[in-house]
Design an enzyme around this catalytic site. Sequence first.
Site, PDB file in Angstrom:
ATOM      1  N   TYR A  53       0.765  -1.225  -0.067  1.00 14.72           N
ATOM      2  CA  TYR A  53      -0.103   0.069  -0.052  1.00 14.72           C
ATOM      3  C   TYR A  53       0.800   1.418  -0.009  1.00 14.72           C
ATOM      4  CZ  TYR A  53      -3.994  -3.232   1.396  1.00 14.72           C
ATOM      5  OH  TYR A  53      -5.026  -4.049   1.424  1.00 14.72           O
ATOM      6  N   SER A 236     -13.635  -4.836   1.093  1.00 20.22           N
ATOM      7  CA  SER A 236     -14.690  -3.912  -0.128  1.00 20.22           C
ATOM      8  C   SER A 236     -16.189  -4.171   0.205  1.00 20.22           C
ATOM      9  CB  SER A 236     -14.180  -4.734  -1.343  1.00 20.22           C
ATOM     10  OG  SER A 236     -14.642  -3.663  -2.645  1.00 20.22           O
ATOM     11  N   LEU A 238     -18.361  -2.216   0.448  1.00 18.59           N
ATOM     12  CA  LEU A 238     -19.018  -1.066  -0.297  1.00 18.59           C
ATOM     13  C   LEU A 238     -18.983  -1.179  -1.947  1.00 18.59           C
ATOM     14  CD1 LEU A 238     -18.679   2.383   1.662  1.00 18.59           C
ATOM     15  CD2 LEU A 238     -20.348   0.577   1.857  1.00 18.59           C
ATOM     16  N   GLY A 241     -17.081   1.548  -3.527  1.00 22.10           N
ATOM     17  CA  GLY A 241     -17.951   2.644  -3.489  1.00 22.10           C
ATOM     18  C   GLY A 241     -19.196   2.529  -4.259  1.00 22.10           C
ATOM     19  N   LEU A 243     -21.631   0.634  -4.070  1.00 22.85           N
ATOM     20  CA  LEU A 243     -22.902   0.646  -2.898  1.00 22.85           C
ATOM     21  C   LEU A 243     -23.246   1.755  -2.295  1.00 22.85           C
ATOM     22  CD1 LEU A 243     -22.376  -3.241  -1.752  1.00 22.85           C
ATOM     23  CD2 LEU A 243     -24.254  -2.507  -2.989  1.00 22.85           C
ATOM     24  N   GLY A 245     -23.597   4.544  -3.738  1.00 21.71           N
ATOM     25  CA  GLY A 245     -24.562   5.521  -4.601  1.00 21.71           C
ATOM     26  C   GLY A 245     -23.534   6.489  -5.101  1.00 21.71           C
ATOM     27  N   LYS A 246     -22.158   6.787  -4.943  1.00 22.69           N
ATOM     28  CA  LYS A 246     -21.423   7.714  -5.503  1.00 22.69           C
ATOM     29  C   LYS A 246     -21.222   7.484  -6.937  1.00 22.69           C
ATOM     30  CE  LYS A 246     -17.132   7.674  -4.307  1.00 22.69           C
ATOM     31  NZ  LYS A 246     -15.926   7.410  -3.581  1.00 22.69           N
TER      32      LYS A 246
END
Length: 348
Positions: A53, A236, A238, A241, A243, A245-246
């Site tokens: 990372y 993960s 979401l 991202g 999920l 809604g972005k």
Amino acid sequence: MEYRELGRTGLKVSSICLGTMTWGEQNTEAEGHAQMDYALDQGINFFDTSEMYPVPPKAETQGRTETIIGTWFKARKNRDKVILASKVAGRSPMDWLRDDKSPTEHSRKQILEAVDKSLKRLQTDYIDLYQLHWPDRPVSLFGAGGLTYTHVDFDSHPIDEILETLGEVVKAGKVRHIGLSNETPWGTMKFLHYAETKGLPRVQSIQNAYNLTNRIFELGGAEIAHQEGVGLLAYSPLAQGYLSGKYRNGALPQGSRKQLFNRLQRYETPKAAHAFENYFAIAEKHGLDASQLANQFVTTRPFVTSNIIGATTMEQLKLAVTSREIAWTKELETDIAAAHLDQPNPCP
């Protein structure tokens, strides 16, 4: 905050784990420190990172995330308050992680080098949970290959030899416990088999993708989690991202991972948009934030040890952490089961 046992270690980790993979790329050192301060204040005692990372992985930024955690430990003098997880990269063409510029693999030499480098960056004498980021052998990874297993004859390092090396770092006190990541049910059971038959360290967890649009872990991993005590560290939650809604209706927020790096293809399959809309409708029906619904779904699964959340803003982080306050009702479970039946696992 709820605390759950990490495998059979006796360690109690928070049901929400702080993910760190944006620190050093999308987030500054100061922002990383602020996230850790907030998380610890909220009762989160479990942080997850990796030698690779921040993401996307590249030579110029590699190791920055662990370095940010290390400077926080040094400044706060609170290493004992955190259960820290990190990872060693699996086999890949990346040649900037090792001193000899060789591609990564799970050789004894590389694992020993990786552990020492992580410890130095993290400014600590030990890592609580050290995970193999992905297998040394060829498997479908990060959505590539879908649900299909294709056998490839490959001269990978044997699982028992990898486990023996991990046993060395445990015996040396550099690592307390070990875990897997992006692993299959077969691979998990092989690691457990060699631990039992050769007296080697037992894997305590498995970190795989898991969310409303990718429930593949339930097909084989969930039984192992219950029967063998190797719980899921779900990443993960979401769907990178989606999920939240972005990205709904083609939106592309400035500074988002998709806008910056265009790396979200795992969640852009033909049936994905339909599935996302089903879950957005459920959130709207119950008066919930879509991201909090998605996070609490993951956190409430009985085979999940901890839900690894990630955020680039404090607003996102607070939404993720407070998702645990949502009351999980029978009606929510019923609605989600129906949505899953309508479009199961569109993003494996």
